[in-house]
Design an enzyme around this catalytic site. Sequence first.
Site, PDB file in Angstrom:
ATOM      1  N   LYS A 184       0.817  -1.211   0.000  1.00 33.52           N
ATOM      2  CA  LYS A 184       0.000   0.000   0.000  1.00 33.52           C
ATOM      3  C   LYS A 184       0.854   1.265   0.000  1.00 33.52           C
ATOM      4  CE  LYS A 184      -1.008  -0.254   4.927  1.00 33.52           C
ATOM      5  NZ  LYS A 184       0.013   0.646   5.413  1.00 33.52           N
ATOM      6  N   ARG A 204      -6.437   3.591  11.588  1.00 31.48           N
ATOM      7  CA  ARG A 204      -6.170   2.187  11.895  1.00 31.48           C
ATOM      8  C   ARG A 204      -7.124   1.643  12.946  1.00 31.48           C
ATOM      9  NH1 ARG A 204      -0.242   2.384  10.360  1.00 31.48           N
ATOM     10  NH2 ARG A 204       0.596   0.295  10.609  1.00 31.48           N
ATOM     11  N   ARG A 219      11.969  -6.707   3.547  1.00 33.33           N
ATOM     12  CA  ARG A 219      11.971  -5.274   3.221  1.00 33.33           C
ATOM     13  C   ARG A 219      13.222  -4.582   3.756  1.00 33.33           C
ATOM     14  NH1 ARG A 219       6.835  -1.523   4.572  1.00 33.33           N
ATOM     15  NH2 ARG A 219       7.414  -1.815   6.749  1.00 33.33           N
ATOM     16  N   ARG A 230      14.171  -2.615   9.429  1.00 36.63           N
ATOM     17  CA  ARG A 230      13.512  -2.051  10.620  1.00 36.63           C
ATOM     18  C   ARG A 230      13.265  -3.127  11.669  1.00 36.63           C
ATOM     19  NH1 ARG A 230       8.429   1.047   8.201  1.00 36.63           N
ATOM     20  NH2 ARG A 230       7.425  -0.050   9.907  1.00 36.63           N
ATOM     21  N   ARG A 283       1.945  -7.791  14.243  1.00 35.07           N
ATOM     22  CA  ARG A 283       1.309  -6.672  13.542  1.00 35.07           C
ATOM     23  C   ARG A 283       0.146  -7.165  12.684  1.00 35.07           C
ATOM     24  NH1 ARG A 283       6.187  -4.069  10.565  1.00 35.07           N
ATOM     25  NH2 ARG A 283       4.785  -2.420   9.908  1.00 35.07           N
TER      26      ARG A 283
HETATM   27  P1  AMP Z   1       3.647   1.676   9.549  1.00 31.88           P
HETATM   28  O1  AMP Z   1       4.928   2.118   8.928  1.00 31.88           O
HETATM   29  O2  AMP Z   1       2.458   2.386   8.980  1.00 31.88           O
HETATM   30  O3  AMP Z   1       3.484   0.184   9.566  1.00 31.88           O
HETATM   31  O4  AMP Z   1       3.717   2.133  11.079  1.00 31.88           O
HETATM   32  C1  AMP Z   1       4.729   1.657  11.939  1.00 31.88           C
HETATM   33  C2  AMP Z   1       4.201   1.642  13.370  1.00 31.88           C
HETATM   34  O5  AMP Z   1       3.803   2.971  13.748  1.00 31.88           O
HETATM   35  C3  AMP Z   1       2.963   0.788  13.580  1.00 31.88           C
HETATM   36  O6  AMP Z   1       3.264  -0.577  13.797  1.00 31.88           O
HETATM   37  C4  AMP Z   1       2.362   1.439  14.807  1.00 31.88           C
HETATM   38  O7  AMP Z   1       3.074   1.082  15.982  1.00 31.88           O
HETATM   39  C5  AMP Z   1       2.643   2.916  14.561  1.00 31.88           C
HETATM   40  N1  AMP Z   1       1.532   3.567  13.830  1.00 31.88           N
HETATM   41  C6  AMP Z   1       1.572   4.088  12.572  1.00 31.88           C
HETATM   42  N2  AMP Z   1       0.405   4.633  12.234  1.00 31.88           N
HETATM   43  C7  AMP Z   1      -0.427   4.448  13.295  1.00 31.88           C
HETATM   44  C8  AMP Z   1      -1.775   4.795  13.568  1.00 31.88           C
HETATM   45  N3  AMP Z   1      -2.543   5.417  12.654  1.00 31.88           N
HETATM   46  N4  AMP Z   1      -2.286   4.449  14.784  1.00 31.88           N
HETATM   47  C9  AMP Z   1      -1.537   3.826  15.708  1.00 31.88           C
HETATM   48  N5  AMP Z   1      -0.263   3.469  15.522  1.00 31.88           N
HETATM   49  C10 AMP Z   1       0.308   3.776  14.322  1.00 31.88           C
END
Ligand code: AMP
Length: 220
Positions: free
Chosen positions: A13, A89, A128, A160, A171
């Site tokens: 995405k 989310r 990744r 990461r 996750r």
């Molecule tokens: P992502 O790169 O979008 O997978 O985000 C990495 C991490 O940031 C996630 O696993 C969450 O811990 C946190 N995170 C990102 N966006 C959100 C959100 N909208 N609500 C809560 N936690 C978030």
Amino acid sequence: MNLIILGPQGSGKGTQAQLLSEKYGMLNFESGEIFREMVKGDSPYKEQLMATMNKGELVPDQIANSVIEDYLKKINVNNKSIIFDGFPRSLSQLKMLEEFLLSKGEKIDGVINIEISEDESVKRISSRRICERDGRTYNLITNPPPTPDRCVCGGNLIHRDDDKEEIVRKRSQVYKSRTEPLVAILSGKTKLININGEKPIEDIHKQILEELTKRNIVHE
Ligand code: AMP
């Protein structure tokens, strides 16, 4: 135009959001990036954010909503087309976004939901790599870097902590329980585009463009 792009980790995405933002000049609103920047800085939430993210959990809604709403207010979203990636989310975050957009006389115009299996998600995410310098994303299997450990810009590629297998599985569970239910809710409120994410990037992009046009979300 305001679009939400949903999908589990590794669904591609982020890549599709980037392609759409380039194609339509949209602002790519990536909440994960906001939190990663906060962890690098001196935010009062720094420690809590770091612990939460490293465990593969969601930042609690109270903090996430407050941080994201402040951010949305700061970037002056008026007259901008936005693609929301990684946000909302949870149901509470969706409500916040809807109220925020309503206050600007706007709404969510469409949702792109990219679907992949959990095994595929784990396989992709654990492969990744991200460039430390320019943030470019590679995948050792589907989109390998020009040389191992180096980005095209010469920057160092990192894996990461929250992209390691055990955390990715966690996750996935969090995605299923907190975020996936939004698909059904949003399908009753706006135009929903379901996409099979287990195809090449270009095919998916093409299909998204076709669906956006077919549903009059964009006009060619
Ligand atoms: P992502 O790169 O979008 O997978 O985000 C990495 C991490 O940031 C996630 O696993 C969450 O811990 C946190 N995170 C990102 N966006 C959100 C959100 N909208 N609500 C809560 N936690 C978030």
